[in-house]
Design a protein around this motif. Structure first.
Motif, PDB file in Angstrom:
ATOM      1  N   GLU A 346       0.832  -1.213   0.000  1.00 60.27           N
ATOM      2  CA  GLU A 346       0.000   0.000   0.000  1.00 60.27           C
ATOM      3  C   GLU A 346       0.860   1.253   0.000  1.00 60.27           C
ATOM      4  O   GLU A 346       0.501   2.260  -0.625  1.00 60.27           O
ATOM      5  CB  GLU A 346      -0.928  -0.010   1.215  1.00 60.27           C
ATOM      6  CG  GLU A 346      -2.063  -1.021   1.120  1.00 60.27           C
ATOM      7  CD  GLU A 346      -2.903  -1.090   2.383  1.00 60.27           C
ATOM      8  OE1 GLU A 346      -4.020  -1.634   2.318  1.00 60.27           O
ATOM      9  OE2 GLU A 346      -2.437  -0.582   3.436  1.00 60.27           O
ATOM     10  N   SER A 347       1.998   1.212   0.700  1.00 55.06           N
ATOM     11  CA  SER A 347       2.866   2.393   0.762  1.00 55.06           C
ATOM     12  C   SER A 347       3.556   2.678  -0.568  1.00 55.06           C
ATOM     13  O   SER A 347       4.005   3.799  -0.813  1.00 55.06           O
ATOM     14  CB  SER A 347       3.922   2.204   1.854  1.00 55.06           C
ATOM     15  OG  SER A 347       4.799   1.136   1.536  1.00 55.06           O
ATOM     16  N   LYS A 348       3.645   1.671  -1.445  1.00 50.40           N
ATOM     17  CA  LYS A 348       4.306   1.855  -2.736  1.00 50.40           C
ATOM     18  C   LYS A 348       3.374   2.444  -3.790  1.00 50.40           C
ATOM     19  O   LYS A 348       3.832   2.928  -4.820  1.00 50.40           O
ATOM     20  CB  LYS A 348       4.847   0.511  -3.248  1.00 50.40           C
ATOM     21  CG  LYS A 348       6.009  -0.038  -2.438  1.00 50.40           C
ATOM     22  CD  LYS A 348       6.500  -1.348  -3.028  1.00 50.40           C
ATOM     23  CE  LYS A 348       7.672  -1.902  -2.240  1.00 50.40           C
ATOM     24  NZ  LYS A 348       8.149  -3.187  -2.802  1.00 50.40           N
ATOM     25  N   ILE A 349       2.066   2.396  -3.547  1.00 47.53           N
ATOM     26  CA  ILE A 349       1.100   2.919  -4.524  1.00 47.53           C
ATOM     27  C   ILE A 349       0.841   4.389  -4.222  1.00 47.53           C
ATOM     28  O   ILE A 349       0.316   4.747  -3.171  1.00 47.53           O
ATOM     29  CB  ILE A 349      -0.216   2.115  -4.479  1.00 47.53           C
ATOM     30  CG1 ILE A 349       0.038   0.683  -4.965  1.00 47.53           C
ATOM     31  CG2 ILE A 349      -1.288   2.800  -5.322  1.00 47.53           C
ATOM     32  CD1 ILE A 349      -1.185  -0.200  -4.931  1.00 47.53           C
ATOM     33  N   ILE A 350       1.229   5.247  -5.168  1.00 52.25           N
ATOM     34  CA  ILE A 350       1.047   6.696  -5.008  1.00 52.25           C
ATOM     35  C   ILE A 350       0.268   7.216  -6.214  1.00 52.25           C
ATOM     36  O   ILE A 350       0.816   7.298  -7.322  1.00 52.25           O
ATOM     37  CB  ILE A 350       2.401   7.416  -4.908  1.00 52.25           C
ATOM     38  CG1 ILE A 350       3.227   6.829  -3.757  1.00 52.25           C
ATOM     39  CG2 ILE A 350       2.202   8.913  -4.712  1.00 52.25           C
ATOM     40  CD1 ILE A 350       4.624   7.402  -3.657  1.00 52.25           C
ATOM     41  N   PRO A 351      -1.004   7.551  -6.057  1.00 55.15           N
ATOM     42  CA  PRO A 351      -1.804   8.059  -7.181  1.00 55.15           C
ATOM     43  C   PRO A 351      -1.227   9.354  -7.749  1.00 55.15           C
ATOM     44  O   PRO A 351      -0.610  10.146  -7.019  1.00 55.15           O
ATOM     45  CB  PRO A 351      -3.187   8.293  -6.557  1.00 55.15           C
ATOM     46  CG  PRO A 351      -3.200   7.435  -5.332  1.00 55.15           C
ATOM     47  CD  PRO A 351      -1.795   7.410  -4.836  1.00 55.15           C
ATOM     48  N   VAL A 352      -1.431   9.587  -9.059  1.00 51.95           N
ATOM     49  CA  VAL A 352      -0.871  10.775  -9.714  1.00 51.95           C
ATOM     50  C   VAL A 352      -1.466  12.063  -9.159  1.00 51.95           C
ATOM     51  O   VAL A 352      -0.819  13.107  -9.180  1.00 51.95           O
ATOM     52  CB  VAL A 352      -1.082  10.697 -11.244  1.00 51.95           C
ATOM     53  CG1 VAL A 352      -0.286   9.573 -11.845  1.00 51.95           C
ATOM     54  CG2 VAL A 352      -2.568  10.558 -11.586  1.00 51.95           C
ATOM     55  N   SER A 353      -2.696  12.027  -8.678  1.00 48.55           N
ATOM     56  CA  SER A 353      -3.340  13.243  -8.170  1.00 48.55           C
ATOM     57  C   SER A 353      -3.129  13.448  -6.677  1.00 48.55           C
ATOM     58  O   SER A 353      -3.684  14.373  -6.092  1.00 48.55           O
ATOM     59  CB  SER A 353      -4.844  13.204  -8.471  1.00 48.55           C
ATOM     60  OG  SER A 353      -5.443  12.105  -7.804  1.00 48.55           O
ATOM     61  N   GLY A 354      -2.346  12.569  -6.041  1.00 46.29           N
ATOM     62  CA  GLY A 354      -2.026  12.744  -4.631  1.00 46.29           C
ATOM     63  C   GLY A 354      -3.225  12.593  -3.729  1.00 46.29           C
ATOM     64  O   GLY A 354      -3.968  11.611  -3.808  1.00 46.29           O
ATOM     65  N   GLU A 355      -3.460  13.604  -2.875  1.00 50.17           N
ATOM     66  CA  GLU A 355      -4.527  13.523  -1.877  1.00 50.17           C
ATOM     67  C   GLU A 355      -5.924  13.627  -2.490  1.00 50.17           C
ATOM     68  O   GLU A 355      -6.913  13.334  -1.825  1.00 50.17           O
ATOM     69  CB  GLU A 355      -4.334  14.627  -0.835  1.00 50.17           C
ATOM     70  CG  GLU A 355      -3.057  14.473  -0.014  1.00 50.17           C
ATOM     71  CD  GLU A 355      -2.905  15.569   1.016  1.00 50.17           C
ATOM     72  OE1 GLU A 355      -3.760  16.476   1.028  1.00 50.17           O
ATOM     73  OE2 GLU A 355      -1.940  15.517   1.799  1.00 50.17           O
ATOM     74  N   SER A 356      -6.016  14.053  -3.753  1.00 49.51           N
ATOM     75  CA  SER A 356      -7.329  14.172  -4.394  1.00 49.51           C
ATOM     76  C   SER A 356      -7.905  12.818  -4.780  1.00 49.51           C
ATOM     77  O   SER A 356      -9.090  12.703  -5.092  1.00 49.51           O
ATOM     78  CB  SER A 356      -7.224  15.053  -5.646  1.00 49.51           C
ATOM     79  OG  SER A 356      -6.766  16.349  -5.299  1.00 49.51           O
ATOM     80  N   ALA A 357      -7.067  11.793  -4.795  1.00 47.03           N
ATOM     81  CA  ALA A 357      -7.531  10.457  -5.197  1.00 47.03           C
ATOM     82  C   ALA A 357      -8.288   9.785  -4.066  1.00 47.03           C
ATOM     83  O   ALA A 357      -7.893   9.861  -2.900  1.00 47.03           O
ATOM     84  CB  ALA A 357      -6.343   9.602  -5.616  1.00 47.03           C
ATOM     85  N   LEU A 358      -9.391   9.118  -4.427  1.00 43.60           N
ATOM     86  CA  LEU A 358     -10.209   8.384  -3.457  1.00 43.60           C
ATOM     87  C   LEU A 358     -10.115   6.892  -3.762  1.00 43.60           C
ATOM     88  O   LEU A 358     -10.363   6.464  -4.898  1.00 43.60           O
ATOM     89  CB  LEU A 358     -11.665   8.842  -3.526  1.00 43.60           C
ATOM     90  CG  LEU A 358     -11.931  10.313  -3.187  1.00 43.60           C
ATOM     91  CD1 LEU A 358     -13.410  10.635  -3.396  1.00 43.60           C
ATOM     92  CD2 LEU A 358     -11.532  10.616  -1.750  1.00 43.60           C
ATOM     93  N   LEU A 359      -9.757   6.105  -2.749  1.00 47.35           N
ATOM     94  CA  LEU A 359      -9.666   4.663  -2.926  1.00 47.35           C
ATOM     95  C   LEU A 359     -11.072   4.081  -3.026  1.00 47.35           C
ATOM     96  O   LEU A 359     -11.901   4.252  -2.133  1.00 47.35           O
ATOM     97  CB  LEU A 359      -8.902   4.032  -1.756  1.00 47.35           C
ATOM     98  CG  LEU A 359      -8.740   2.509  -1.794  1.00 47.35           C
ATOM     99  CD1 LEU A 359      -7.911   2.088  -2.994  1.00 47.35           C
ATOM    100  CD2 LEU A 359      -8.109   2.006  -0.494  1.00 47.35           C
ATOM    101  N   VAL A 360     -11.337   3.350  -4.121  1.00 48.12           N
ATOM    102  CA  VAL A 360     -12.643   2.751  -4.358  1.00 48.12           C
ATOM    103  C   VAL A 360     -12.649   1.285  -3.937  1.00 48.12           C
ATOM    104  O   VAL A 360     -13.544   0.824  -3.228  1.00 48.12           O
ATOM    105  CB  VAL A 360     -13.043   2.886  -5.839  1.00 48.12           C
ATOM    106  CG1 VAL A 360     -14.380   2.187  -6.102  1.00 48.12           C
ATOM    107  CG2 VAL A 360     -13.113   4.352  -6.235  1.00 48.12           C
ATOM    108  N   ALA A 361     -11.636   0.537  -4.363  1.00 49.55           N
ATOM    109  CA  ALA A 361     -11.558  -0.889  -4.042  1.00 49.55           C
ATOM    110  C   ALA A 361     -10.114  -1.349  -4.177  1.00 49.55           C
ATOM    111  O   ALA A 361      -9.299  -0.702  -4.827  1.00 49.55           O
ATOM    112  CB  ALA A 361     -12.459  -1.697  -4.965  1.00 49.55           C
ATOM    113  N   SER A 362      -9.812  -2.476  -3.537  1.00 51.78           N
ATOM    114  CA  SER A 362      -8.472  -3.064  -3.651  1.00 51.78           C
ATOM    115  C   SER A 362      -8.587  -4.583  -3.641  1.00 51.78           C
ATOM    116  O   SER A 362      -9.516  -5.141  -3.050  1.00 51.78           O
ATOM    117  CB  SER A 362      -7.569  -2.592  -2.508  1.00 51.78           C
ATOM    118  OG  SER A 362      -8.067  -3.026  -1.253  1.00 51.78           O
ATOM    119  N   ASP A 363      -7.625  -5.211  -4.291  1.00 51.49           N
ATOM    120  CA  ASP A 363      -7.630  -6.674  -4.401  1.00 51.49           C
ATOM    121  C   ASP A 363      -6.220  -7.189  -4.133  1.00 51.49           C
ATOM    122  O   ASP A 363      -5.259  -6.764  -4.787  1.00 51.49           O
ATOM    123  CB  ASP A 363      -8.091  -7.089  -5.801  1.00 51.49           C
ATOM    124  CG  ASP A 363      -8.014  -8.598  -5.990  1.00 51.49           C
ATOM    125  OD1 ASP A 363      -8.514  -9.325  -5.122  1.00 51.49           O
ATOM    126  OD2 ASP A 363      -7.404  -9.038  -6.997  1.00 51.49           O
TER     127      ASP A 363
END
Length: 406
Positions: A346-363
């Protein structure tokens, strides 16, 4: 601090004063310029305090006047040490040489620490300072802090502030990094909004410009989302500064190969210590070799700096502690491995929009890698804005000329 050093050099006595009028005794001493310090009351009629050797001979009239009893508890300071060891010539010579050595060592820089940096490497900052002549082994009074700061900032354009604080032989370089402002296209410059990352369009808000995609459409990185060229059948194309927000569903993936066992290190109780004396960057070892201490061991490094009156002298005593351990391996299930590495992935995944990104789902899933390891993969779906402004280069020059004419 300087007063205490001066008193140590002149010598002082620790006394116990017994009197029904201790406050009067202290006030009269102050009036006669007799310096007292570290005054501690034991009770209403008794107090401990310190005074110089010279002042002790002046308090007899004060003690008589206030009906006080003054008794010496201890004598301390450099004159007392000299008097005690005046016939031990070798000891005194070594003591004096040691003081001179420590004093000389404290006039040079032996330790440099960089604090406050996150993105700029400490090695880069130290390299820039070294090019300006600021490095270990240099005389600590040979630098002007303001000149050093100004010259260093000219070399380090990623820093907004730098200051060097020298205390004895230790220098602390405190820095602040520049915050990168977002690269925005000027409002009077025609531009498109293109995709910063591949995804599926979820929502769009267009303020200026013409849409080139639809909700539900899959777009690739760099694809045009909102065009700054507004076209119509009746009039010629109009160039504008496209603006708006395009939100898309994006996916990120991170993997790690992890063993199906966990190493357990149990101390046996056996221990070896290696000592060394550090003088600046030079290390004098008091052991022959550190190789093959034990077959399996943990190492702990302890370092004690020699600090006198709050100033680092450039001398350090380093101890390497080797603790022998027994190594065993505990089998882990695939589920246990996935739980252990989830936080790391999880710490390695950094969305391009930073804090504006909302996590929807994970697998989180795994696949066999070999007989002893598995590959764990985390796939995360986000909802985030993916558009960024990009200048329309082909028409920018002609547009600018037309704007200037108008």
């Amino acid at each position: 601090m300087l007063t205490k050093i001066f008193c140590f050099l002149r010598g002082y006595v620790c006394v116990i004063v017994k009197s029904r009028f201790i406050e009067r005794f202290i006030n009269i001493c102050i009036g006669k310029n007799i310096y007292l310090w570290d005054i501690r009351y034991k009770n209403e009629c008794e107090a401990d305090m310190k005074m110089s050797m010279g002042s002790f001979h002046k308090i007899r009239p004060v003690a008589k006047k206030t009906h006080s009893s003054v008794r010496i508890q201890a004598k301390k300071g450099l004159p007392i040490i000299f008097h005690r060891y005046k016939k031990r010539y070798f000891f005194m010579s070594g003591f004096i040489l040691a003081i001179c050595f420590v004093f000389i060592m404290s006039q040079f820089i032996w330790s440099i620490e960089v604090v406050g940096n996150e993105n700029v490497a400490s090695e880069e900052i130290l390299q820039a300072l070294e090019e300006l002549g600021f490095k270990k082994g240099r005389y600590n009074k040979a630098f002007d802090a303001r000149d050093l700061k100004n010259n260093a900032l000219l070399k380090l354009d990623k820093l907004s502030w730098l200051w060097v604080d020298i205390k004895g032989s230790k220098a602390t370089v405190t820095v602040n990094e520049k915050k990168q402002a977002p690269q925005l296209v000027p409002k009077n410059t025609p531009c498109d909004i293109v995709a910063l990352r591949s995804g599926v369009i979820k929502d769009m808000t267009i303020k200026e410009g013409q849409s080139r995609v639809q909700i539900g459409q899959t777009v690739m990185e760099g694809e045009l989302l909102i065009s700054g060229v507004v076209q119509s059948e009746r009039i010629e194309p109009r160039y504008t500064h496209a603006s708006g927000e395009v939100v898309a569903r994006t996916w990120y993936e991170s993997s790690v190969i992890y063993p199906l066992s966990r190493e357990i290190r149990t101390p046996t109780g056996r221990q070896k210590k290696h000592h060394s004396l550090c003088i600046g960057d030079t290390e004098i070892k008091f052991f022959l070799s550190s190789g093959n201490v034990y077959e399996n061991y943990d190492t702990i490094e302890k370092k004690h700096d020699l600090v006198i009156f709050g100033y680092y002298t450039g001398l350090s005593w380093k101890t390497l502690v080797y603790d022998e351990v027994d190594v065993t391996y505990e089998p882990l299930s695939s589920e246990q491995v996935m739980e252990n590495v989830k936080g790391e992935l999880e710490s390695k995944i950094i969305p391009v929009s930073g804090e504006s990104a909302l996590l929807v789902a994970s697998d989180l899933r795994y696949t066999p890698y070999d007989d002893e390891n598995i590959k764990v993969t985390l796939t995360a779906e986000y909802s985030e804005p993916i558009g960024y402004e990009k200048t329309i280069e082909m028409i920018f020059d002609s547009y600018t000329k037309n704007t200037q004419k108008e």
